[in-house]
Design a protein around this motif. Structure first.
Motif, PDB file in Angstrom:
ATOM      1  N   LYS A  87       0.838  -1.211   0.000  1.00  0.00           N
ATOM      2  CA  LYS A  87       0.000   0.000   0.000  1.00  0.00           C
ATOM      3  C   LYS A  87       0.867   1.254   0.000  1.00  0.00           C
ATOM      4  CE  LYS A  87      -4.091   1.955   2.134  1.00  0.00           C
ATOM      5  NZ  LYS A  87      -4.126   3.075   2.994  1.00  0.00           N
ATOM      6  N   ALA A  88       1.877   1.282   0.854  1.00  0.00           N
ATOM      7  CA  ALA A  88       2.757   2.458   0.910  1.00  0.00           C
ATOM      8  C   ALA A  88       3.448   2.686  -0.435  1.00  0.00           C
ATOM      9  CB  ALA A  88       3.800   2.280   2.017  1.00  0.00           C
ATOM     10  N   ARG A  89       3.859   1.615  -1.070  1.00  0.00           N
ATOM     11  CA  ARG A  89       4.554   1.748  -2.359  1.00  0.00           C
ATOM     12  C   ARG A  89       3.620   2.251  -3.456  1.00  0.00           C
ATOM     13  NH1 ARG A  89       8.611  -3.528  -2.728  1.00  0.00           N
ATOM     14  NH2 ARG A  89       9.902  -2.918  -0.934  1.00  0.00           N
ATOM     15  N   THR A  90       2.425   1.664  -3.563  1.00  0.00           N
ATOM     16  CA  THR A  90       1.519   2.108  -4.637  1.00  0.00           C
ATOM     17  C   THR A  90       1.032   3.536  -4.380  1.00  0.00           C
ATOM     18  OG1 THR A  90      -0.346   0.953  -3.569  1.00  0.00           O
ATOM     19  CG2 THR A  90       0.820  -0.216  -5.335  1.00  0.00           C
ATOM     20  N   GLU A  91       0.805   3.888  -3.134  1.00  0.00           N
ATOM     21  CA  GLU A  91       0.423   5.271  -2.825  1.00  0.00           C
ATOM     22  C   GLU A  91       1.567   6.231  -3.126  1.00  0.00           C
ATOM     23  OE1 GLU A  91      -0.998   4.987   1.211  1.00  0.00           O
ATOM     24  OE2 GLU A  91      -3.060   4.637   0.534  1.00  0.00           O
ATOM     25  N   ALA A  92       2.797   5.805  -2.873  1.00  0.00           N
ATOM     26  CA  ALA A  92       3.954   6.654  -3.191  1.00  0.00           C
ATOM     27  C   ALA A  92       4.060   6.909  -4.689  1.00  0.00           C
ATOM     28  CB  ALA A  92       5.242   6.014  -2.676  1.00  0.00           C
ATOM     29  N   PHE A  93       3.550   5.984  -5.472  1.00  0.00           N
ATOM     30  CA  PHE A  93       3.534   6.158  -6.923  1.00  0.00           C
ATOM     31  C   PHE A  93       2.311   6.945  -7.388  1.00  0.00           C
ATOM     32  CE2 PHE A  93       7.031   3.286  -7.043  1.00  0.00           C
ATOM     33  CZ  PHE A  93       7.612   3.435  -8.293  1.00  0.00           C
ATOM     34  N   GLY A  94       1.498   7.428  -6.451  1.00  0.00           N
ATOM     35  CA  GLY A  94       0.379   8.293  -6.795  1.00  0.00           C
ATOM     36  C   GLY A  94      -0.922   7.585  -7.109  1.00  0.00           C
ATOM     37  N   TRP A  95      -1.069   6.359  -6.661  1.00  0.00           N
ATOM     38  CA  TRP A  95      -2.286   5.606  -6.929  1.00  0.00           C
ATOM     39  C   TRP A  95      -3.221   5.627  -5.726  1.00  0.00           C
ATOM     40  CZ3 TRP A  95      -3.090   1.506 -10.908  1.00  0.00           C
ATOM     41  CH2 TRP A  95      -2.240   1.680 -12.011  1.00  0.00           C
ATOM     42  N   ASN A  96      -4.519   5.704  -6.004  1.00  0.00           N
ATOM     43  CA  ASN A  96      -5.532   5.453  -4.995  1.00  0.00           C
ATOM     44  C   ASN A  96      -5.427   3.957  -4.692  1.00  0.00           C
ATOM     45  OD1 ASN A  96      -8.053   5.732  -3.483  1.00  0.00           O
ATOM     46  ND2 ASN A  96      -8.925   4.544  -5.161  1.00  0.00           N
ATOM     47  N   THR A  97      -5.301   3.578  -3.435  1.00  0.00           N
ATOM     48  CA  THR A  97      -5.076   2.174  -3.093  1.00  0.00           C
ATOM     49  C   THR A  97      -6.115   1.683  -2.099  1.00  0.00           C
ATOM     50  OG1 THR A  97      -2.714   2.457  -3.497  1.00  0.00           O
ATOM     51  CG2 THR A  97      -3.376   0.517  -2.244  1.00  0.00           C
ATOM     52  N   ILE A  98      -6.693   0.521  -2.410  1.00  0.00           N
ATOM     53  CA  ILE A  98      -7.725  -0.098  -1.580  1.00  0.00           C
ATOM     54  C   ILE A  98      -7.241  -1.496  -1.211  1.00  0.00           C
ATOM     55  CG2 ILE A  98     -10.126  -0.867  -1.508  1.00  0.00           C
ATOM     56  CD1 ILE A  98     -10.631   1.145  -3.884  1.00  0.00           C
ATOM     57  N   VAL A  99      -7.287  -1.830   0.076  1.00  0.00           N
ATOM     58  CA  VAL A  99      -6.890  -3.158   0.550  1.00  0.00           C
ATOM     59  C   VAL A  99      -8.157  -3.938   0.903  1.00  0.00           C
ATOM     60  CG1 VAL A  99      -5.634  -4.433   2.334  1.00  0.00           C
ATOM     61  CG2 VAL A  99      -4.699  -2.288   1.433  1.00  0.00           C
ATOM     62  N   VAL A 100      -8.249  -5.166   0.387  1.00  0.00           N
ATOM     63  CA  VAL A 100      -9.424  -6.002   0.660  1.00  0.00           C
ATOM     64  C   VAL A 100      -9.011  -7.449   0.921  1.00  0.00           C
ATOM     65  CG1 VAL A 100     -10.996  -4.602  -0.758  1.00  0.00           C
ATOM     66  CG2 VAL A 100      -9.850  -6.567  -1.769  1.00  0.00           C
ATOM     67  N   ASP A 101      -9.923  -8.182   1.547  1.00  0.00           N
ATOM     68  CA  ASP A 101      -9.809  -9.633   1.658  1.00  0.00           C
ATOM     69  C   ASP A 101     -10.211 -10.176   0.284  1.00  0.00           C
ATOM     70  OD1 ASP A 101     -10.321 -12.365   1.934  1.00  0.00           O
ATOM     71  OD2 ASP A 101     -11.412 -12.148   3.814  1.00  0.00           O
ATOM     72  N   LYS A 128      -5.656  -9.600  -0.360  1.00  0.00           N
ATOM     73  CA  LYS A 128      -4.955 -10.618   0.430  1.00  0.00           C
ATOM     74  C   LYS A 128      -5.677 -11.944   0.202  1.00  0.00           C
ATOM     75  CE  LYS A 128      -3.409 -11.823   5.078  1.00  0.00           C
ATOM     76  NZ  LYS A 128      -3.346 -11.384   6.483  1.00  0.00           N
ATOM     77  N   THR A 129      -4.942 -12.921  -0.345  1.00  0.00           N
ATOM     78  CA  THR A 129      -5.548 -14.219  -0.637  1.00  0.00           C
ATOM     79  C   THR A 129      -4.648 -15.359  -0.147  1.00  0.00           C
ATOM     80  OG1 THR A 129      -4.518 -14.398  -2.823  1.00  0.00           O
ATOM     81  CG2 THR A 129      -6.689 -13.315  -2.720  1.00  0.00           C
ATOM     82  N   TYR A 130      -5.242 -16.526  -0.118  1.00  0.00           N
ATOM     83  CA  TYR A 130      -4.525 -17.758   0.211  1.00  0.00           C
ATOM     84  C   TYR A 130      -4.801 -18.754  -0.910  1.00  0.00           C
ATOM     85  CZ  TYR A 130      -3.996 -15.807   4.862  1.00  0.00           C
ATOM     86  OH  TYR A 130      -3.673 -14.995   5.925  1.00  0.00           O
ATOM     87  N   LYS A 131      -3.753 -19.288  -1.517  1.00  0.00           N
ATOM     88  CA  LYS A 131      -3.937 -20.267  -2.585  1.00  0.00           C
ATOM     89  C   LYS A 131      -4.711 -21.449  -2.057  1.00  0.00           C
ATOM     90  CE  LYS A 131      -0.052 -19.276  -5.590  1.00  0.00           C
ATOM     91  NZ  LYS A 131       1.089 -19.806  -6.322  1.00  0.00           N
ATOM     92  N   GLY A 132      -5.770 -21.809  -2.798  1.00  0.00           N
ATOM     93  CA  GLY A 132      -6.558 -22.987  -2.450  1.00  0.00           C
ATOM     94  C   GLY A 132      -7.570 -22.792  -1.352  1.00  0.00           C
ATOM     95  N   GLN A 133      -7.715 -21.568  -0.826  1.00  0.00           N
ATOM     96  CA  GLN A 133      -8.675 -21.360   0.261  1.00  0.00           C
ATOM     97  C   GLN A 133     -10.069 -21.763  -0.206  1.00  0.00           C
ATOM     98  OE1 GLN A 133      -8.482 -17.922   2.836  1.00  0.00           O
ATOM     99  NE2 GLN A 133     -10.698 -17.749   2.827  1.00  0.00           N
ATOM    100  N   GLY A 134     -10.752 -22.540   0.641  1.00  0.00           N
ATOM    101  CA  GLY A 134     -12.110 -22.964   0.329  1.00  0.00           C
ATOM    102  C   GLY A 134     -12.187 -24.242  -0.490  1.00  0.00           C
TER     103      GLY A 134
END
Length: 136
Positions: A87-101, A128-134
């Protein structure tokens, strides 16, 4: 949909940024461009060059979606699930950043809707994901 054979990892966002630039400045159209990026490929320099390009040209019609599953092709990624750093990196590049599950469909739909409301800069959705979740 437009499929692009990009070859090496990391080239997809550059293609998407070019499409968004064309839509905004040449076609004068309101279509949006979405690019799905794996966290392993986000270590490629071309991703960060495309992030710079997107903010430099105010590509508010561009959405980069990072699948942060903490696993690369052959080993764990260097940042793991540290979404604060992404998030800090993409915001530093000037992007609106949204974090989700990334497993929460309602949260993803809201993030995509929110991205459509942003004007003047591109949006990055960090999932944020987990390979194979579910999968039993």
């Amino acid at each position: 949909f437009i499929d692009v054979a990009t070859g090496s990892l990391g080239q997809g966002l550059s293609c998407a940024a070019g499409m968004a630039y064309t839509g905004k400045y040449f076609d004068k159209s309101d279509y949006r461009v979405y690019c799905l990026i794996g966290d392993g490929e986000s270590a490629e320099g071309s991703i960060w060059e495309a992030l710079h390009f997107g903010s430099r040209y105010n590509l508010d019609n561009l959405v980069a979606i990072f699948d942060i599953n903490r696993l690369g092709q052959s080993e764990a990624t260097s940042l793991g699930h540290d979404l604060d750093v992404y998030k800090a990196r993409t915001e530093a590049f000037g992007w609106n950043t949204i974090v989700v599950d990334g497993h929460d469909i309602e949260a993803l739909c809201k993030a995509l809707w929110d991205a459509n409301q942003v004007k003047g800069k591109p949006t990055c959705i960090l999932m944020k994901t987990y390979k194979g979740q579910g999968i039993p």
